[in-house]
Scaffold this active site. Structure first.
Site, PDB file in Angstrom:
ATOM      1  N   GLY A  54       0.807  -1.217   0.000  1.00 15.59           N
ATOM      2  CA  GLY A  54       0.000   0.000   0.000  1.00 15.59           C
ATOM      3  C   GLY A  54       0.833   1.256   0.000  1.00 15.59           C
ATOM      4  O   GLY A  54       0.547   2.213  -0.731  1.00 15.59           O
ATOM      5  N   GLU A  75      10.060   3.910   6.320  1.00 10.63           N
ATOM      6  CA  GLU A  75      10.106   2.446   6.303  1.00 10.63           C
ATOM      7  C   GLU A  75      11.479   1.963   6.751  1.00 10.63           C
ATOM      8  O   GLU A  75      12.494   2.342   6.158  1.00 10.63           O
ATOM      9  CB  GLU A  75       9.803   1.915   4.894  1.00 10.63           C
ATOM     10  N   GLN A  83       4.567 -11.023  -0.367  1.00 12.61           N
ATOM     11  CA  GLN A  83       4.240 -12.098   0.571  1.00 12.61           C
ATOM     12  C   GLN A  83       3.226 -13.120   0.064  1.00 12.61           C
ATOM     13  O   GLN A  83       3.251 -14.270   0.520  1.00 12.61           O
ATOM     14  CB  GLN A  83       3.769 -11.484   1.893  1.00 12.61           C
ATOM     15  N   VAL A 118       8.410   4.466  12.727  1.00 20.04           N
ATOM     16  CA  VAL A 118       7.508   5.431  13.354  1.00 20.04           C
ATOM     17  C   VAL A 118       7.252   5.009  14.794  1.00 20.04           C
ATOM     18  O   VAL A 118       6.923   3.847  15.064  1.00 20.04           O
ATOM     19  CB  VAL A 118       6.167   5.494  12.596  1.00 20.04           C
ATOM     20  N   CYS A 201      -4.595 -12.282   4.467  1.00 18.71           N
ATOM     21  CA  CYS A 201      -4.807 -13.411   3.567  1.00 18.71           C
ATOM     22  C   CYS A 201      -5.407 -14.593   4.319  1.00 18.71           C
ATOM     23  O   CYS A 201      -4.751 -15.599   4.581  1.00 18.71           O
ATOM     24  CB  CYS A 201      -3.510 -13.824   2.877  1.00 18.71           C
ATOM     25  N   ASP A 336      -3.857  -3.468   5.410  1.00 14.02           N
ATOM     26  CA  ASP A 336      -4.099  -4.322   6.571  1.00 14.02           C
ATOM     27  C   ASP A 336      -4.255  -3.563   7.882  1.00 14.02           C
ATOM     28  O   ASP A 336      -4.875  -4.071   8.821  1.00 14.02           O
ATOM     29  CB  ASP A 336      -2.953  -5.327   6.722  1.00 14.02           C
ATOM     30  N   LYS A 344      -8.042  -8.847   4.443  1.00 18.43           N
ATOM     31  CA  LYS A 344      -6.773  -8.130   4.336  1.00 18.43           C
ATOM     32  C   LYS A 344      -5.876  -8.874   3.347  1.00 18.43           C
ATOM     33  O   LYS A 344      -5.178  -9.827   3.714  1.00 18.43           O
ATOM     34  CB  LYS A 344      -6.122  -8.035   5.714  1.00 18.43           C
ATOM     35  N   THR A 345      -5.911  -8.434   2.084  1.00 13.41           N
ATOM     36  CA  THR A 345      -5.129  -9.084   1.037  1.00 13.41           C
ATOM     37  C   THR A 345      -4.458  -8.045   0.150  1.00 13.41           C
ATOM     38  O   THR A 345      -4.864  -6.871   0.123  1.00 13.41           O
ATOM     39  CB  THR A 345      -6.011  -9.981   0.140  1.00 13.41           C
ATOM     40  N   ALA A 347      -4.698  -8.018  -3.021  1.00 12.04           N
ATOM     41  CA  ALA A 347      -5.699  -7.651  -4.027  1.00 12.04           C
ATOM     42  C   ALA A 347      -6.597  -6.536  -3.519  1.00 12.04           C
ATOM     43  O   ALA A 347      -6.974  -5.630  -4.278  1.00 12.04           O
ATOM     44  CB  ALA A 347      -6.534  -8.882  -4.393  1.00 12.04           C
ATOM     45  N   CYS A 379      -9.046 -13.732  -3.126  1.00  6.39           N
ATOM     46  CA  CYS A 379      -8.258 -14.763  -2.454  1.00  6.39           C
ATOM     47  C   CYS A 379      -8.111 -15.951  -3.400  1.00  6.39           C
ATOM     48  O   CYS A 379      -9.058 -16.734  -3.556  1.00  6.39           O
ATOM     49  CB  CYS A 379      -8.938 -15.191  -1.155  1.00  6.39           C
TER      50      CYS A 379
END
EC number: 1.8.5.8
Length: 450
Positions: A54, A75, A83, A118, A201, A336, A344-345, A347, A379
């Site tokens: 994301g 990050e 993943q 963060v 997932c 997520d 939470k995927t 896609a 999924c």
């Protein structure tokens, strides 16, 4: 991908099938290099928290809106992983090396990479703080911090992973241990778990079960394997159409599914797993295993749990239609870490990125967002080394299928899409901000029927 092309006949679909064939080739993604300076600035027009799917996707999109020099990503990780492929890594169908790229190579060129973690969000003052004591201010904030793996909430983990016979496809440190446990299996119980928390997932915990069963058949070990799926849920899948298809597979392959069973302890030295009956709290059962695949409990990242941007459960509190924060209009969430009521995927992240792009564009123009996210997620339920049921659905757990055939059927074409096409789209389109999910494909196939 000739099989996919043969399923339908319209010319538009033939063109798309050609594209799938191109994508299934092992193309090397072009590498994008950050133009970060040695010292990060203290203010950015758009600040992105998190360098996962994301965060990178939205940074690429924001770069085109406000210029690379006005965008930064916070990050700490040196490596970015795709993943979803870890399901196949854990089953020995893909190498782990195929899942990662250096973070520096996926951050859009010119966008600042702030290599830090963060530790505090202060949306009332439009700033965040990092673990290197830096304060960074912003005009717009995009939160894409993902989800936290909580192996330690299971007694005996993560230290239990030092023992053989146990693995987990959810961590880069343990996914190859799944494949080792699968190869070393001789006879006994092969146990697969699903925790009593939201997970990313949600199909992955059972995908590895189907793949393991296929591996046991292929290697002649199936008669000696008792395959058990212990899930904290009350159903095998949340969408009836796909749940019915999976139940048939479970019955045909003689798999044992136990509902409302939550893994609370692993005694790795004894090869024992302890489960609590969620319908009868306090009642436990100890099961010995020859192989154990653990799906860990998960939660929002700790930094979010006590943050003003979080809801009561710790997730980023966003409007489910626009992804704009409910209390802070210049704050947005994706993926997520949010409380969006969908699976939470990756896609889902792809679809959300397109919606959020439009939302922020209008907010920047002092206009009201109009494009609504329908909760689309996907999924690919891997049921074997060459078969996938492609589940696609919306907020209401209604099928929202892309292709002009019944996606509840196991198909080779959908396996090839999962194994080869989707990684290609991820590295070459999604992370560059050009893939907002398959909505346009549904329109393409609909036109093809007319």
């Amino acid at each position: 991908m000739t099989l996919l092309a043969s399923v339908v006949s319209c010319s538009r679909v033939r063109l798309f099938a050609c594209f799938l064939r191109l994508g299934s080739q092992q193309a090397s993604p072009l590498q994008l290099h950050t133009g970060a300076s040695l010292a990060a600035k203290s203010y950015y027009e758009v600040l992105v928290l998190g360098g996962g799917s994301g965060g990178i996707s939205m940074a690429a999109r924001m770069k085109r809106k406000v210029g690379a020099e006005n965008v930064a990503i916070v990050e700490p990780s040196e490596t970015h992983f795709y993943q979803p492929i870890w399901t196949l890594v854990g089953a020995g169908a893909k190498p782990l090396s195929s899942s990662g790229r250096p973070t520096a190579n996926v951050i859009p060129s010119g966008v600042e990479w702030i290599k830090a973690r963060v530790v505090d969000l202060n949306p009332d003052k439009n700033c965040i703080h990092t673990d290197d004591d830096k304060k960074i201010s912003y005009k717009y904030l995009i939160i894409a911090l993902g989800i936290q793996l909580d192996y330690e909430k299971i007694k005996g983990l993560p230290e239990g992973f030092a023992h053989p016979k146990i693995g987990s496809n959810y961590s880069v440190r343990t996914v190859e241990k799944t494949w080792k446990a699968l190869q070393d299996f001789k006879e006994g119980n092969a146990i697969f778990t699903f925790p009593n928390t939201p997970v990313k997932c949600a199909g992955a915990p059972q995908k590895i079960m189907y793949l393991s069963e296929a591996y046991f058949r292929k290697t002649g070990k199936r008669p000696k394997a008792n395959i058990i799926f212990n899930t904290s849920l009350g159903a095998i899948f949340g969408v009836k159409k796909y749940a019915d298809a999976l139940q048939k597979i479970i019955q045909e392959r003689a798999l044992t599914v136990n509902y409302k069973q939550n893994l609370i302890e692993v005694r790795a030295d004894k090869q024992e797993a302890v489960f609590e009956n969620l319908d009868k709290p306090g009642e436990t059962q100890v099961i010995s295993y020859e192989m154990l695949h653990v799906t860990p409990p998960m939660s929002p990242p700790d930094v979010l749990k006590t943050s003003p941007v979080a809801d009561a459960a710790g997730w980023v509190d966003v409007d489910k239609d626009t992804l704009q924060h409910k209390r802070y209009p210049n704050v947005f969430g994706i993926g997520d870490c949010t409380n969006l009521p969908t699976s939470k995927t990756a896609a889902a992240v792809a679809a959300q990125s397109g919606i959020l792009d439009r939302t922020i564009s209008l907010i920047m123009k002092n206009q009201t967002p109009v494009k609504k996210y329908d909760g689309y997620t996907s999924c690919p339920l891997v049921t074997g080394y060459n078969r996938v049921i492609l589940a696609e659905f919306n907020y209401n757990a209604e099928p929202l299928e892309t292709f002009p055939f019944d996606q509840s059927k196991e198909r080779l074409s959908m396996y090839l899409m999962k194994a080869d096409m989707m990684p290609f789209l991820y590295w070459n389109l999604m992370l560059r901000g050009y893939w907002g999910g398959p909505a346009f494909l549904r329109k393409l196939f609909h036109l093809g029927k007319s």
